[in-house]
Scaffold this motif. Structure first.
Motif, PDB file in Angstrom:
ATOM      1  N   ASN A   6       0.841  -1.201   0.000  1.00  0.00           N
ATOM      2  CA  ASN A   6       0.000   0.000   0.000  1.00  0.00           C
ATOM      3  C   ASN A   6       0.877   1.253   0.000  1.00  0.00           C
ATOM      4  OD1 ASN A   6      -1.918   1.963   0.372  1.00  0.00           O
ATOM      5  ND2 ASN A   6      -2.446   1.373   2.472  1.00  0.00           N
ATOM      6  N   LYS A   8      -0.129   4.229  -0.298  1.00  0.00           N
ATOM      7  CA  LYS A   8      -0.890   5.379   0.221  1.00  0.00           C
ATOM      8  C   LYS A   8      -0.748   6.548  -0.768  1.00  0.00           C
ATOM      9  CE  LYS A   8       0.044   3.537   4.748  1.00  0.00           C
ATOM     10  NZ  LYS A   8      -0.271   3.627   6.146  1.00  0.00           N
ATOM     11  N   HIS A  85     -10.187   0.778   4.706  1.00  0.00           N
ATOM     12  CA  HIS A  85      -8.880   1.040   5.343  1.00  0.00           C
ATOM     13  C   HIS A  85      -9.090   2.083   6.446  1.00  0.00           C
ATOM     14  CE1 HIS A  85      -4.776   2.316   6.032  1.00  0.00           C
ATOM     15  NE2 HIS A  85      -4.384   1.199   5.432  1.00  0.00           N
ATOM     16  N   GLU A  87      -7.420   4.497   7.412  1.00  0.00           N
ATOM     17  CA  GLU A  87      -7.136   5.899   7.082  1.00  0.00           C
ATOM     18  C   GLU A  87      -8.334   6.554   6.398  1.00  0.00           C
ATOM     19  OE1 GLU A  87      -3.267   5.458   5.241  1.00  0.00           O
ATOM     20  OE2 GLU A  87      -2.386   5.086   7.208  1.00  0.00           O
ATOM     21  N   GLU A 155      -5.942  -5.189  10.660  1.00  0.00           N
ATOM     22  CA  GLU A 155      -5.021  -4.077  10.853  1.00  0.00           C
ATOM     23  C   GLU A 155      -5.404  -3.314  12.120  1.00  0.00           C
ATOM     24  OE1 GLU A 155      -2.895  -2.868   7.095  1.00  0.00           O
ATOM     25  OE2 GLU A 155      -4.755  -1.756   7.049  1.00  0.00           O
ATOM     26  N   ALA A 159      -1.633   0.310  15.244  1.00  0.00           N
ATOM     27  CA  ALA A 159      -0.358  -0.247  14.756  1.00  0.00           C
ATOM     28  C   ALA A 159       0.046   0.364  13.419  1.00  0.00           C
ATOM     29  CB  ALA A 159      -0.476  -1.770  14.616  1.00  0.00           C
ATOM     30  N   ILE A 160      -0.891   1.019  12.752  1.00  0.00           N
ATOM     31  CA  ILE A 160      -0.596   1.507  11.400  1.00  0.00           C
ATOM     32  C   ILE A 160       0.322   2.725  11.445  1.00  0.00           C
ATOM     33  CG2 ILE A 160      -1.615   2.468   9.300  1.00  0.00           C
ATOM     34  CD1 ILE A 160      -3.870   0.541   9.640  1.00  0.00           C
ATOM     35  N   GLY A 161       1.512   2.528  10.898  1.00  0.00           N
ATOM     36  CA  GLY A 161       2.487   3.613  10.786  1.00  0.00           C
ATOM     37  C   GLY A 161       3.080   4.069  12.103  1.00  0.00           C
ATOM     38  N   GLY A 189      -1.703  -6.495   8.934  1.00  0.00           N
ATOM     39  CA  GLY A 189      -1.086  -5.216   8.558  1.00  0.00           C
ATOM     40  C   GLY A 189      -0.973  -4.322   9.769  1.00  0.00           C
ATOM     41  N   GLY A 190       0.113  -3.542   9.821  1.00  0.00           N
ATOM     42  CA  GLY A 190       0.334  -2.608  10.930  1.00  0.00           C
ATOM     43  C   GLY A 190       1.761  -2.684  11.389  1.00  0.00           C
ATOM     44  N   ALA A 192       4.367  -3.851  10.107  1.00  0.00           N
ATOM     45  CA  ALA A 192       5.188  -5.038   9.798  1.00  0.00           C
ATOM     46  C   ALA A 192       6.394  -4.559   9.009  1.00  0.00           C
ATOM     47  CB  ALA A 192       4.379  -6.040   8.987  1.00  0.00           C
ATOM     48  N   LEU A 211       1.397  -4.188   3.716  1.00  0.00           N
ATOM     49  CA  LEU A 211       2.518  -3.348   4.141  1.00  0.00           C
ATOM     50  C   LEU A 211       2.310  -1.911   3.679  1.00  0.00           C
ATOM     51  CD1 LEU A 211       5.436  -5.737   3.030  1.00  0.00           C
ATOM     52  CD2 LEU A 211       4.342  -5.611   5.289  1.00  0.00           C
ATOM     53  N   GLY A 212       2.537  -0.957   4.566  1.00  0.00           N
ATOM     54  CA  GLY A 212       2.470   0.450   4.202  1.00  0.00           C
ATOM     55  C   GLY A 212       3.867   1.013   4.053  1.00  0.00           C
ATOM     56  N   GLY A 213       4.388   1.560   5.139  1.00  0.00           N
ATOM     57  CA  GLY A 213       5.689   2.247   5.125  1.00  0.00           C
ATOM     58  C   GLY A 213       6.793   1.507   4.395  1.00  0.00           C
TER      59      GLY A 213
END
Ligand code: PEP
Length: 228
Positions: A6, A8, A85, A87, A155, A159-161, A189-190, A192, A211-213
């Motif tokens: 992701n 974003k 999501h 966000e 998620e 935990a996200i970001g 997710g969060g 990881a 996965l985000g970041g």
């Protein structure tokens, strides 16, 4: 395993093109990789890759200025879309009713939803999070044929970001409930990343990660994949 990336609202067009160039050299082993760039870049993703939208409109095609419909996204070759999501819900003030309409749009336009579901820190701490997540899932799926194809991403919102990751035991309370109840593929997710994947990959009943970041940093992502 499924590894969904992701992005974003990151990357200019040039940045995404150089990312895609470097992405060709990523060793993804046999994992199912899903790229999730900003919707405006979907048509830049090579057709040999699997890609998803981060969101879809809750509306069908028509007079809805600025909305990007599930039908338009499907016509760009996306296979999946994220739905609900956190966000969208915490930062863009969307609620479960809107997410439910988006879910219906995804289903009726042949996009496989990746339904994101999570708990706040408060809900997590008071111990009611498993019930809360089941309640939200049941609401989203009410009147929907459960045999339809979808993926669930657990998620935790906190935990996200943030770098805060619940214990495996805490995560398993949710992933096991989700697996036993809905019989679908489950992602975690969060936060990881390549440092905690050795631990996180031991979580029971998961089929992959959202996965985000780390999805933006290919060297870290490569390390993550090497350990997965
Ligand atoms: C996400 O946005 O879905 C996510 C998991 O982000 P991060 O990995 O940055 O916590």
């Amino acid at each position: 395993m499924i590894v969904a990336l992701n992005h974003k609202s990151n990357f200019t067009k040039e940045e995404l093109l150089s990312y895609l160039d470097a992405y060709k050299n990523l060793n993804t082993y046999n994992h199912e990789m899903i790229l999730i760039p900003s919707v405006c870049y979907l048509s830049l993703i090579p057709s040999n890759l699997t890609y998803a939208s981060q969101d879809v409109s809750s509306k069908d095609m028509g007079a809805y200025t600025g909305e990007v419909t599930a039908k338009a996204i499907r016509s760009l070759g996306a296979k999946y879309t994220l739905i609900n999501h956190s966000e969208r819900t915490t930062k863009m003030n969307e609620n479960l009713d809107i997410s439910k309409q988006k879910l219906e749009q995804a289903f009726s336009n042949d996009l496989i939803p990746i339904i994101c579901i999570g708990d706040s820190l408060e809900e997590h701490k008071n111990g009611e999070y498993v019930d809360k997540i089941k309640k939200d899932m049941d609401y989203l799926l009410s009147d929907i044929d459960k045999s339809k194809d979808f993926i669930i991403a657990y998620e935790p919102i906190f935990a996200i970001g943030t770098g805060i990751v619940p214990t495996n035991e805490d995560i398993e309370k949710v992933t096991t409930m989700l697996k036993e109840t809905y019989h679908k593929k489950i992602l975690y997710g969060g936060s990881a990343n390549e440092k905690n994947i050795d631990e996180l990959k031991q979580v029971k009943d998961i089929d992959g990660f959202l996965l985000g970041g780390i999805s933006l940093k290919l060297p870290s992502l490569q390390e993550f994949l090497n350990k997965l």
